[in-house]
Design a protein around this motif. Structure first.
Motif, short mmCIF file in Angstrom:
data_model
loop_
_atom_site.label_atom_id
_atom_site.label_comp_id
_atom_site.label_asym_id
_atom_site.label_seq_id
_atom_site.Cartn_x
_atom_site.Cartn_y
_atom_site.Cartn_z
N SER A 1 0.82 -1.21 0.00
CA SER A 1 0.00 0.00 0.00
C SER A 1 0.85 1.26 0.00
N THR A 2 0.56 2.14 -0.92
CA THR A 2 1.24 3.43 -0.97
C THR A 2 0.33 4.54 -0.47
N LEU A 3 -0.76 4.15 0.18
CA LEU A 3 -1.78 5.12 0.59
C LEU A 3 -1.21 6.21 1.48
N TYR A 4 -0.25 5.85 2.32
CA TYR A 4 0.25 6.81 3.30
C TYR A 4 1.57 7.45 2.90
N TYR A 5 2.00 7.25 1.67
CA TYR A 5 3.24 7.84 1.20
C TYR A 5 2.96 9.12 0.42
N TYR A 6 3.60 10.19 0.82
CA TYR A 6 3.32 11.50 0.25
C TYR A 6 4.40 11.98 -0.71
N SER A 7 5.49 11.28 -0.76
CA SER A 7 6.53 11.66 -1.69
C SER A 7 7.14 10.42 -2.32
N GLU B 1 22.46 11.50 -4.13
CA GLU B 1 21.96 12.78 -4.63
C GLU B 1 20.49 12.68 -5.01
N GLY B 2 19.67 13.52 -4.45
CA GLY B 2 18.27 13.58 -4.84
C GLY B 2 18.14 14.30 -6.16
N ILE B 3 17.52 13.65 -7.16
CA ILE B 3 17.45 14.27 -8.47
C ILE B 3 16.03 14.63 -8.89
N SER B 4 15.03 13.94 -8.34
CA SER B 4 13.67 14.29 -8.70
C SER B 4 12.70 13.72 -7.68
N CYS B 5 11.57 14.40 -7.56
CA CYS B 5 10.55 13.97 -6.60
C CYS B 5 9.18 14.35 -7.15
N ILE B 6 8.19 13.55 -6.79
CA ILE B 6 6.82 13.90 -7.10
C ILE B 6 6.00 13.84 -5.81
N SER B 7 5.23 14.88 -5.58
CA SER B 7 4.34 14.92 -4.43
C SER B 7 3.07 14.17 -4.79
N THR B 8 2.72 13.16 -4.01
CA THR B 8 1.56 12.35 -4.37
C THR B 8 0.25 13.07 -4.12
N SER B 9 0.25 14.09 -3.29
CA SER B 9 -1.00 14.78 -2.96
C SER B 9 -1.47 15.68 -4.10
N ASP B 10 -0.53 16.34 -4.77
CA ASP B 10 -0.95 17.26 -5.83
C ASP B 10 -0.22 17.04 -7.16
N ALA C 1 2.80 17.65 -7.90
CA ALA C 1 3.87 18.60 -8.19
C ALA C 1 5.20 17.85 -8.33
N THR C 2 6.01 18.29 -9.25
CA THR C 2 7.30 17.63 -9.50
C THR C 2 8.46 18.58 -9.22
N THR D 1 12.44 13.52 -16.64
CA THR D 1 11.03 13.72 -16.30
C THR D 1 10.57 12.59 -15.39
N ILE D 2 10.00 12.95 -14.25
CA ILE D 2 9.45 11.98 -13.33
C ILE D 2 7.95 11.87 -13.57
N SER D 3 7.44 10.65 -13.44
CA SER D 3 6.00 10.45 -13.59
C SER D 3 5.60 9.20 -12.82
N ARG D 4 4.30 9.03 -12.65
CA ARG D 4 3.83 7.83 -11.97
C ARG D 4 2.55 7.34 -12.62
N ASP D 5 2.38 6.05 -12.57
CA ASP D 5 1.17 5.41 -13.07
C ASP D 5 0.50 4.78 -11.86
N ASN D 6 -0.55 5.41 -11.37
CA ASN D 6 -1.20 4.93 -10.15
C ASN D 6 -1.81 3.55 -10.34
N ALA D 7 -2.34 3.29 -11.53
CA ALA D 7 -2.98 2.00 -11.79
C ALA D 7 -1.98 0.86 -11.72
N LYS D 8 -0.75 1.14 -12.15
CA LYS D 8 0.29 0.12 -12.14
C LYS D 8 1.18 0.21 -10.91
N ASN D 9 0.95 1.19 -10.07
CA ASN D 9 1.78 1.41 -8.88
C ASN D 9 3.26 1.48 -9.25
#
Length: 126
Positions: free
Chosen positions: A27-33, A46-55, A57-58, A69-77
């Protein structure tokens, strides 16, 4: 607890492209970044990219801005990192990570993340 598995690392020529994937199980329900880091021997991760799961924002480090470019596919987790115009200095082990909180001021700090993958090697060389 989630498990993260990176894939997609490879040997590529300068100027080439790669897409890294990070499959997240559990479960990624409680992960915000969700972020991508990289590390070379003898240097800090080195941190190179991040996506905020709430909104959605990258955020990007200056070293990769305009190329990655960072992106996420929620359906595929799954979290992705599209890397274009690769340079020799991009050579590193790349890690994905998730955090229980999100900090816009220091999203790049490894201490802000709670779970990590094992890493995938990216080598940029002719």
């Amino acid at each position: 607890q989630v498990q993260l598995v990176e894939s997609g690392g490879d040997l590529v020529q300068p100027g080439g492209s790669l897409r890294l994937s990070c499959a997240v199980s559990g479960s990624t329900l409680y992960y915000y970044s969700m972020g991508w880091f990289r590390q070379v021997p003898g240097k800090e991760r080195e941190g190179i990219s991040c996506i905020s799961t709430s909104d959605g924002a990258t955020y990007y480090a200056d070293s990769v801005k305009g190329r990655f470019t960072i992106s996420r596919d929620n359906a595929k987790n799954t979290l992705y990192l599209q890397m274009n115009d690769l340079k020799a200095e991009d050579t590193a082990v790349y890690y994905c990570a998730v955090g229980l909180s999100f900090w816009a001021t220091d999203w790049w700090a490894a201490r802000r993340y709670d779970n990590w993958g094992q890493g995938t090697q990216v080598t940029v060389s002719s």
